[in-house]
Design a protein around this motif. Structure first.
Motif, PDB file in Angstrom:
ATOM      1  N   CYS A  99       7.851  15.149 -91.138  1.00 13.39           N
ATOM      2  CA  CYS A  99       6.852  15.692 -92.062  1.00 13.39           C
ATOM      3  C   CYS A  99       6.227  16.986 -91.534  1.00 13.39           C
ATOM      4  O   CYS A  99       5.848  17.850 -92.320  1.00 13.39           O
ATOM      5  CB  CYS A  99       5.798  14.646 -92.409  1.00 13.39           C
ATOM      6  SG  CYS A  99       4.933  13.954 -91.016  1.00 13.39           S
ATOM      7  N   THR A 110       4.458  10.435 -97.527  1.00  9.75           N
ATOM      8  CA  THR A 110       5.555   9.543 -97.141  1.00  9.75           C
ATOM      9  C   THR A 110       5.647   8.374 -98.114  1.00  9.75           C
ATOM     10  O   THR A 110       6.740   8.015 -98.578  1.00  9.75           O
ATOM     11  CB  THR A 110       5.338   9.030 -95.705  1.00  9.75           C
ATOM     12  OG1 THR A 110       5.252  10.143 -94.817  1.00  9.75           O
ATOM     13  CG2 THR A 110       6.469   8.120 -95.275  1.00  9.75           C
ATOM     14  N   PHE A 145      -0.571  12.541 -93.618  1.00  7.41           N
ATOM     15  CA  PHE A 145       0.823  12.562 -94.068  1.00  7.41           C
ATOM     16  C   PHE A 145       1.288  11.208 -94.606  1.00  7.41           C
ATOM     17  O   PHE A 145       2.438  11.074 -95.018  1.00  7.41           O
ATOM     18  CB  PHE A 145       1.729  13.022 -92.920  1.00  7.41           C
ATOM     19  CG  PHE A 145       1.391  14.412 -92.453  1.00  7.41           C
ATOM     20  CD1 PHE A 145       1.872  15.525 -93.116  1.00  7.41           C
ATOM     21  CD2 PHE A 145       0.553  14.605 -91.367  1.00  7.41           C
ATOM     22  CE1 PHE A 145       1.545  16.809 -92.705  1.00  7.41           C
ATOM     23  CE2 PHE A 145       0.217  15.880 -90.938  1.00  7.41           C
ATOM     24  CZ  PHE A 145       0.714  16.988 -91.613  1.00  7.41           C
ATOM     25  N   HIS A 147       6.765  20.351 -93.624  1.00  6.51           N
ATOM     26  CA  HIS A 147       5.538  20.932 -94.180  1.00  6.51           C
ATOM     27  C   HIS A 147       5.250  22.333 -93.629  1.00  6.51           C
ATOM     28  O   HIS A 147       4.774  23.201 -94.349  1.00  6.51           O
ATOM     29  CB  HIS A 147       4.354  20.001 -93.918  1.00  6.51           C
ATOM     30  CG  HIS A 147       3.077  20.432 -94.550  1.00  6.51           C
ATOM     31  ND1 HIS A 147       2.837  20.306 -95.898  1.00  6.51           N
ATOM     32  CD2 HIS A 147       1.969  21.006 -94.030  1.00  6.51           C
ATOM     33  CE1 HIS A 147       1.637  20.788 -96.173  1.00  6.51           C
ATOM     34  NE2 HIS A 147       1.090  21.215 -95.047  1.00  6.51           N
TER      35      HIS A 147
END
Length: 110
Positions: free
Chosen positions: A33, A101, A97, A37
Motif C-alpha cells: 500500500c 485494503t 490504510f 500510494h
C-alpha cells in the motif's frame, strides 16, 4: 453473558478474533500500500502486516485489519517495525490504510 454495552464482564478477557488465513492470503496478493500510494516501485512480494499504530496492548489486531506491505516498508531499512516513528512521520499511521485494503477485499468480508 454480556452487558448492555456488549462487553464481557469485568475481569474476563475478551474473545480472541478467529484467524482468517483466506483473508491474509488475499492481502499478500495485493501490492504494497505504501509503494502503490506513494508511487514507489515495489521490489519483492507483499506481506500481511497487522497494524500497530494506536494499539495499547500486546494483542495483535484482527486479521481483517491487516494491510499489505513489501519487505522494505514492513521490516526493512524503511520498515514500520524498524523505524516506527520515522515511518509514521513519512507515511502516516498504518491504520489509515485499513479501509483501502478492506475495500479491495470486500468480497471476503461478507
Amino acid at each position: 453473558m454480556s452487558n448492555l454495552a456488549g462487553l464481557p464482564p469485568l475481569g474476563q478477557k475478551q474473545q480472541k478474533s478467529k484467524p482468517r488465513p483466506d483473508y491474509l492470503a488475499a492481502v499478500r496478493e495485493l501490492p504494497c500500500c505504501i509503494c502503490y500510494h506513494f508511487g514507489f516501485p515495489q521490489i519483492g512480494p507483499s506481506y500481511a502486516h497487522h497494524t500497530i499504530c494506536g494499539r495499547y496492548s500486546q494483542r495483535r489486531t484482527p486479521d481483517t485489519q491487516a494491510i499489505p506491505l513489501c519487505y522494505g516498508h514492513h521490516q526493512g531499512a524503511m520498515g514500520i517495525h524498524t523505524s516506527p516513528k520515522w515511518w509514521v512521520s513519512e507515511f502516516g499511521p498504518d491504520t489509515d490504510f485499513i479501509a483501502g485494503t478492506q475495500d479491495q477485499l470486500a468480497h471476503l468480508l461478507r
